[in-house]
Design a protein around this motif. Structure first.
Motif, PDB file in Angstrom:
ATOM      1  N   LEU A 162       4.081  -6.914  -8.529  1.00 43.92           N
ATOM      2  CA  LEU A 162       2.948  -6.180  -8.012  1.00 43.92           C
ATOM      3  C   LEU A 162       2.861  -4.798  -8.651  1.00 43.92           C
ATOM      4  O   LEU A 162       1.778  -4.317  -9.003  1.00 43.92           O
ATOM      5  N   THR A 163       4.025  -4.166  -8.810  1.00 45.74           N
ATOM      6  CA  THR A 163       4.037  -2.826  -9.391  1.00 45.74           C
ATOM      7  C   THR A 163       3.406  -2.830 -10.778  1.00 45.74           C
ATOM      8  O   THR A 163       2.589  -1.959 -11.111  1.00 45.74           O
ATOM      9  N   ASP A 164       3.777  -3.845 -11.584  1.00 43.31           N
ATOM     10  CA  ASP A 164       3.199  -3.931 -12.931  1.00 43.31           C
ATOM     11  C   ASP A 164       1.705  -4.186 -12.863  1.00 43.31           C
ATOM     12  O   ASP A 164       0.928  -3.623 -13.638  1.00 43.31           O
ATOM     13  N   ILE A 165       1.291  -5.063 -11.934  1.00 43.72           N
ATOM     14  CA  ILE A 165      -0.123  -5.423 -11.844  1.00 43.72           C
ATOM     15  C   ILE A 165      -0.949  -4.209 -11.436  1.00 43.72           C
ATOM     16  O   ILE A 165      -2.020  -3.941 -12.000  1.00 43.72           O
ATOM     17  N   LEU A 166      -0.439  -3.453 -10.464  1.00 45.71           N
ATOM     18  CA  LEU A 166      -1.196  -2.294  -9.999  1.00 45.71           C
ATOM     19  C   LEU A 166      -1.336  -1.254 -11.104  1.00 45.71           C
ATOM     20  O   LEU A 166      -2.321  -0.509 -11.157  1.00 45.71           O
ATOM     21  N   ALA A 167      -0.348  -1.218 -11.998  1.00 45.90           N
ATOM     22  CA  ALA A 167      -0.411  -0.226 -13.075  1.00 45.90           C
ATOM     23  C   ALA A 167      -1.334  -0.670 -14.203  1.00 45.90           C
ATOM     24  O   ALA A 167      -1.685   0.120 -15.075  1.00 45.90           O
ATOM     25  N   ALA A 168      -1.726  -1.965 -14.188  1.00 40.92           N
ATOM     26  CA  ALA A 168      -2.499  -2.499 -15.317  1.00 40.92           C
ATOM     27  C   ALA A 168      -3.959  -2.713 -14.948  1.00 40.92           C
ATOM     28  O   ALA A 168      -4.599  -3.644 -15.418  1.00 40.92           O
ATOM     29  N   GLY A 169      -4.489  -1.852 -14.077  1.00 40.67           N
ATOM     30  CA  GLY A 169      -5.862  -2.015 -13.603  1.00 40.67           C
ATOM     31  C   GLY A 169      -6.894  -2.105 -14.714  1.00 40.67           C
ATOM     32  O   GLY A 169      -7.765  -2.978 -14.683  1.00 40.67           O
TER      33      GLY A 169
ATOM     34  N   MET B  35       4.407 -11.977   8.221  1.00 46.46           N
ATOM     35  CA  MET B  35       3.551 -10.807   8.009  1.00 46.46           C
ATOM     36  C   MET B  35       4.305  -9.690   7.308  1.00 46.46           C
ATOM     37  O   MET B  35       3.820  -9.064   6.374  1.00 46.46           O
ATOM     38  N   LEU B  36       5.546  -9.459   7.783  1.00 47.92           N
ATOM     39  CA  LEU B  36       6.373  -8.424   7.144  1.00 47.92           C
ATOM     40  C   LEU B  36       6.571  -8.750   5.671  1.00 47.92           C
ATOM     41  O   LEU B  36       6.491  -7.876   4.807  1.00 47.92           O
ATOM     42  N   GLY B  37       6.796 -10.035   5.398  1.00 42.46           N
ATOM     43  CA  GLY B  37       6.980 -10.461   4.017  1.00 42.46           C
ATOM     44  C   GLY B  37       5.772 -10.112   3.166  1.00 42.46           C
ATOM     45  O   GLY B  37       5.895  -9.635   2.043  1.00 42.46           O
ATOM     46  N   ILE B  38       4.574 -10.356   3.712  1.00 40.69           N
ATOM     47  CA  ILE B  38       3.360 -10.052   2.943  1.00 40.69           C
ATOM     48  C   ILE B  38       3.312  -8.576   2.576  1.00 40.69           C
ATOM     49  O   ILE B  38       3.055  -8.207   1.430  1.00 40.69           O
ATOM     50  N   VAL B  39       3.568  -7.713   3.551  1.00 41.86           N
ATOM     51  CA  VAL B  39       3.353  -6.292   3.277  1.00 41.86           C
ATOM     52  C   VAL B  39       4.505  -5.682   2.482  1.00 41.86           C
ATOM     53  O   VAL B  39       4.360  -4.592   1.946  1.00 41.86           O
ATOM     54  N   LEU B  40       5.657  -6.388   2.419  1.00 44.11           N
ATOM     55  CA  LEU B  40       6.787  -5.797   1.696  1.00 44.11           C
ATOM     56  C   LEU B  40       7.012  -6.430   0.321  1.00 44.11           C
ATOM     57  O   LEU B  40       7.803  -5.918  -0.464  1.00 44.11           O
ATOM     58  N   SER B  41       6.329  -7.545   0.008  1.00 42.24           N
ATOM     59  CA  SER B  41       6.601  -8.245  -1.250  1.00 42.24           C
ATOM     60  C   SER B  41       6.201  -7.401  -2.449  1.00 42.24           C
ATOM     61  O   SER B  41       5.147  -6.786  -2.459  1.00 42.24           O
ATOM     62  N   ASP B  42       7.054  -7.453  -3.463  1.00 44.41           N
ATOM     63  CA  ASP B  42       6.697  -6.798  -4.720  1.00 44.41           C
ATOM     64  C   ASP B  42       6.322  -7.847  -5.757  1.00 44.41           C
ATOM     65  O   ASP B  42       5.918  -7.528  -6.851  1.00 44.41           O
ATOM     66  N   ASN B  43       6.498  -9.115  -5.413  1.00 43.81           N
ATOM     67  CA  ASN B  43       6.192 -10.193  -6.344  1.00 43.81           C
ATOM     68  C   ASN B  43       5.043 -10.989  -5.756  1.00 43.81           C
ATOM     69  O   ASN B  43       5.105 -11.419  -4.602  1.00 43.81           O
TER      70      ASN B  43
END
Lengths: 947, 114
Positions: free
Chosen positions: A189-196, A119-127
């Protein structure tokens, strides 16, 4: 630091399984330590995140593919991570007292920590690929936790169902995430969130959205996938409290919140997500009211609340996202407390059936107080935190227009809230209220403090947030900013003034009280009402899936190898056709070469021979002889088409192969019976014709077109770099020496495998059959004819000299280790055939196994020798020497490598034939000690003695 | 010439495929042998055809050579396909003696009556 936090539970998971030997308290303590440690570390990072910062950590793995173990911590991640670790601690404490002495506690805590880590992995993953791995890990570890009581069939079935539903949703999500990664060009994830905007305008947006939502909906038990959650309640209550209120089912909600900036805000998002959420909320609330099992009631209420969260996220507005974040916190506090209360009641009274409970308030006042506070919050009564977020939710629904209709969403939301009040009050009054009964299965009293401490703590939070919502304001703002991507500075307060939401709340509470009053007659109506039973539907679907896969497996995998081969060939031809029809064909760039008459005759022979093999294949000896003609024609073709090395190799391999097949045929039936019908033969004929036509036209087309090859390099560097003029040989021993090295190893393995197989065969049951074999019919009366013995003995030195010669000239003229090895083995084979096995074996004491080994070792050492000269593996060195009176000659390390090839080939071929001859001896072949059955020398001697 | 080579490849492939689809081990092995011929020639032909241009470097001036690389690859392929054939023969022999029949499509109960 972040990576350490993410890994701590996994490392910690190893400990409890071992520590259980030190006692239950030690076991629980050692589960708490990594959790606490991670929580403390998280808190040291918290101030930075609260200030709007983002903590990142990255372990590069395959940066070229965009694969790295990257983690990041923002507001949303911090909120979830602290919830996971905080509730994890409380559950550890609670489970210590809940589990009985018979339950394997070490196992439980190990699974729990595994789950916590996932669960921690899910909420902390950036990939997102990393996220997917953790996502599947939660499915697997929750499977272990739900099925923890292995002796209960409900536990096993519930675990299986949860895994099937969430696992298949996870598969859909993998596809969706991959599409998403492709649209953006990054899996970060960071890139994806910025490319909405890029994502929402892509034509792949809708498929990606639907696939990702499938993953989220199955995990968060949204309609129509809600049915697994109640069945997962067969798990021990600490598991239900942890997985099914606080963490796992929130993973879907988390994902929707995480992806909110990238995916939300479109019509598709609104109609899919908000509608599903609304339906789930109402449906869950209605069913919950009519459940008598305490945990089932809570399960359906969880389904309902998850629907509420989904709906809020589906609205796509920032205010709704704030409300969703706030409700995530509130739901966690009261629902975990309620599950633990239900566990306590079950633990003390030995039943969870509401109809058998009541009046517990007097017997267990502490538990009753905790349960009442939590349930009132769930009902949305003022001064408890559930009220605040429910008001915000109702407020949001009044601004929502669904398909041009402004009142349907608020009306349905109020309807759901009404049922929510009813089942919450039922939880209070039907369990704790009413008169004390005397028919409890077990007389209840309040449990030890360790058990009620955890839910009590949560209830303190419920009241604290309910009375002083400003306490939660910074956390909600922080997480909501992370969800929306826009800084939020809203202000949470108890009194919002007289607004529509207040009236809706009042209506809900009043309606809920009325509903509870008429619960008894309603319950009777509900009981006789026909309803689809989700478990039956699921079981039937699973049954269909199982029988469909069984049918497919049986149909394609029935043990008939000819069917596999047919499928394989047809598929290959079909793929070839697809490739063929895909691209255009350019104009030919080469002229046709002329066909001299000799070539035409050779071609004619080849065609006739192939046709004859096919027609006469039932007569095995004949077919074998004709195969030899084909081989000869191909060798001649190689000579004509400037490939002398190939011709040499082909002709010697041909000889060895035919000998081998002849030897084998000695033991096999000499005829092939006619088995396949005309239709089958026609089918095979058609397949064969199409395959032949396809390869022929492919070959024809590419032979008439030029391409750029890398051969120019080989031709230019063969003499200067490799020291030989036979470019083919230089390629084998130098440019592509690695390939050759691998090849001789494969050949050696084939030889050894044949030897081993024969060994097993001769020591197995087959040996008996072999000994009883009658081979007298095809045994020649003159087994070792005089002419042949003499001829082969004369030939032997000549053949060896030819072999050595071919070996030595190989570097500059056609020849080399491969051909030389084959030539020598043919010479030896001739001895075996002419003079018999034992006679020959006595005269040459070579272990073929060792020979293969030496071959590989010599070739390998030669290659490694290049290291001494500071060159890469298998670089060859060479020089020219002049020793009078011999002409100048060349010595190259490549010759040593070729010697290795020679030895490996010779050893392998001889070992194969040696194995076959062992078979013959077991079959009762007589052993000859003399080279000939009839030795003329003996006769002369006898005659002299007679005189 | 190209037609000759292409048609040879096609005929060898067709014959090989037909024999591979038979029900006894021996024809299957023969079929695989034919298929190896076809594949080897096919690979060889990918270097395009040339007459009297062996890739043996000449001392005398500017001479044309054919493409040596496919030849090297085919040379090892020939030797490896021999190893494969030998292994298959041994498997077929083993299966024959274990089961008393050289059929390749055995039902489960057929294989165990050794």
């Amino acid at each position: 630091m972040l990576i350490v936090i993410a890994l701590l539970p996994f490392i910690g998971a190893l400990v409890p399984g071992v520590m259980i030997r030190a006692g239950r308290n030690a076991c629980a303590t050692f589960t708490a330590i990594p959790t606490l440690l991670a929580l403390v570390m998280l808190m040291t990072l918290a101030p930075q995140v609260m200030d709007g910062g983002v903590v990142r950590a990255e372990l590069e793995w395959l940066p070229q593919l965009g694969l790295s173990a990257s983690f990041f911590l923002d507001g949303l991640g911090l909120l979830f991570a602290s919830m996971i670790l905080g509730v994890g601690l409380l559950i550890t404490l609670y489970a210590r007292f809940y589990l009985s002495g018979d339950d394997p506690m070490g196992q439980f805590y190990t699974y729990l920590l595994l789950f916590q880590g996932a669960m921690l992995g899910i909420v902390l993953s950036d990939n997102i690929l990393l996220l997917l791995i953790f996502w599947e890990l939660t499915s697997l570890s929750s499977f272990l936790l739900i099925g923890y009581w292995k002796h209960l069939p409900e536990g096993r079935q519930g675990a299986r169902m949860a895994l099937a539903v969430t696992g298949s949703g996870g598969l859909a999500m993998i596809a969706g995430m991959l599409i998403l990664g492709n649209i953006v060009g990054s899996y970060n994830l960071t890139d994806i969130l910025a490319a909405g905007d890029l994502i929402k305008s892509s034509e792949w947006y809708l498929p990606a959205l639907i696939l990702i939502l499938l993953g989220a909906f199955t995990k968060s038990a949204q309609f129509p996938f809600h049915f697994w959650l109640p069945h997962a309640m067969a798990a021990p209550t600490p598991v239900s409290a942890y997985l099914h209120s606080a963490t796992m089912v929130k993973a879907g909600v988390f994902l929707m919140a995480r992806m909110w900036p990238a995916l939300a805000g479109t019509d598709a998002w609104f109609y899919i997500v908000a509608t599903t959420g609304l339906v789930t909320m109402v449906l869950g609330a209605v069913i919950a009211l009519f459940k008598d099992d305490l945990k089932a009631l809570l399960a359906f209420s969880t389904v309902s609340h998850l629907g509420l969260l989904t709906m809020l996220l589906g609205f796509g507005t920032e205010a709704a996202a704030v409300a969703a974040v706030f409700h995530i916190i509130n739901h966690l506090t009261f629902k975990a407390a309620l599950f633990m209360t239900a566990g306590i009641v079950d633990h003390e009274t030995h039943t969870r059936d509401i109809k058998r409970l009541g009046g517990l308030a007097k017997l267990m006042p502490i538990t009753a107080l905790i349960g009442t506070v939590a349930a009132l919050s769930m009902a949305g009564i003022p001064l408890f935190n559930g009220f605040l977020s429910k008001e915000m939710m109702l407020e949001e629904t009044t601004h929502t227009v669904w398909w041009g209709n402004p009142w349907i969403v608020p009306a349905l939301a109020t309807f759901g809230a009404l049922f929510s009040v009813a089942y919450s009050l039922r939880f209070i009054f039907h369990v704790f209220g009413g008169p004390v009964r005397d028919d409890y299965p077990h007389h209840p009293h309040d449990p030890p403090a360790g058990m009620w401490l955890a839910p009590a703590l949560l209830c303190v939070l419920v009241v604290a947030i309910g009375v002083m919502p400003f306490l939660a304001t910074p956390i909600v703002n922080m997480a909501a900013s992370a969800v929306t991507g826009v800084p939020q500075d809203g202000y949470l307060k108890i009194w919002h003034g007289v607004n529509p939401a207040l009236f809706m709340s009042i209506a809900a509470v009043a309606g809920g009280i009325v509903l509870l009053m008429i619960h008894r007659p309603l319950d009777r109506v509900w009981a006789v009402m026909p309803r689809p039973e989700a478990k039956n539907i699921f079981d039937r679907l699973m049954g269909w899936a199982v029988s469909a896969t069984r049918w497919l497996t049986d149909a394609t995998h029935n043990g008939a190898i000819s069917r596999y081969l047919a499928i394989f060939i047809v598929a290959t031809v079909a793929l070839g056709y697809v490739a063929w029809s895909g691209g255009g064909i350019s104009a030919p760039t080469r002229e046709l070469l002329p066909v001299p008459p000799v070539v035409a005759i050779g071609w004619f022979l080849l065609v006739v021979a192939t046709g004859s093999v096919v027609i006469m294949h039932r007569s095995r000896f004949r077919a074998l002889v004709i195969i030899g003609i084909i081989g000869l024609m191909i060798s001649s073709g190689f000579i004509y088409l400037s490939a002398p090395d190939l011709a040499l190799t082909q002709i010697s391999v041909e000889t060895v192969t035919i000998m081998l097949l002849l030897l084998a045929l000695h033991f096999l039936p000499k005829q092939t019976p006619k088995e396949s019908g005309a239709l089958l033969r026609l089918r095979d004929g058609v397949i064969a014709a199409i395959a032949g036509l396809g390869t022929a036209s492919l070959a024809y087309v590419f032979m008439l077109r030029d391409i750029d090859t890398i051969s120019g390099f080989h031709l230019a560097n063969s003499k200067t770099g490799g020291g030989g003029t036979n470019v083919v040989n230089v390629i084998l021993v130098d440019f592509r020496g690695y390939d050759t090295y691998g090849e001789i190893i494969v050949l050696g393995i084939a030889g050894l495998a044949i030897f081993a197989m024969m060994d097993a065969l001769l020591n197995g049951p087959a040996a008996r059959r072999l000994r009883n074999l009658d081979l007298s019919s095809d045994r020649s009366r003159d087994r070792h004819p005089l002419m042949m013995v003499v001829a082969t003995r004369v030939m032997m030195p000549i053949a060896v000299v030819v072999g050595v010669y071919i070996f030595l000239r190989g570097h500059n003229q056609p020849g080399g280790g491969f051909v030389a090895g084959l030539v020598i083995s043919i010479a030896l084979l001739m001895q075996y055939m002419a003079s018999g096995f034992v006679w020959t074996q006595r005269r040459q004491q070579i272990e073929y196994h060792t020979m293969i080994g030496w071959g590989v070792v010599i070739a390998g050492l030669t290659g490694a020798g290049a290291w001494l000269a500071g060159k890469p593996f298998l670089t060859s060195g060479f020089d020219y020497f002049h020793i009078p009176p011999i002409e100048e000659f060349e010595l190259a390390t490549a010759a040593l490598f070729d010697l290795g090839v020679f030895l490996a080939v010779l050893g392998s071929v001889m070992l194969m034939l040696y194995s076959l001859s062992r078979m013959a001896r077991t079959a009762g072949e007589t052993v000859n000690l003399e080279p000939m059955d009839f030795d003329p020398a003996d006769r002369v001697q006898n005659e002299q003695e007679a005189k | 010439m190209e037609i000759v080579v292409a048609s040879s490849i096609g005929i060898l492939t067709a014959g090989g495929v037909y024999l591979v689809l038979r029900l006894r081990a021996f024809p299957v092995i023969l079929g695989l042998a034919l298929l190896s011929y076809a594949v080897n020639v096919f690979l060889f032909a990918s270097g395009r055809l040339a007459v009297n241009m062996p890739p043996i470097l000449s001392k005398y001036g500017d001479v044309q050579y054919t493409d040596p690389l496919p030849q090297a690859l085919v040379l090892t392929a020939i030797v490896i396909s021999f190893g494969m054939t030998a292994l298959l023969v041994m498997v077929a022999l083993g299966a024959y003696f274990e089961s008393g029949s050289d059929e390749i499509d055995m039902t489960e109960d057929q294989g165990t009556d050794a």
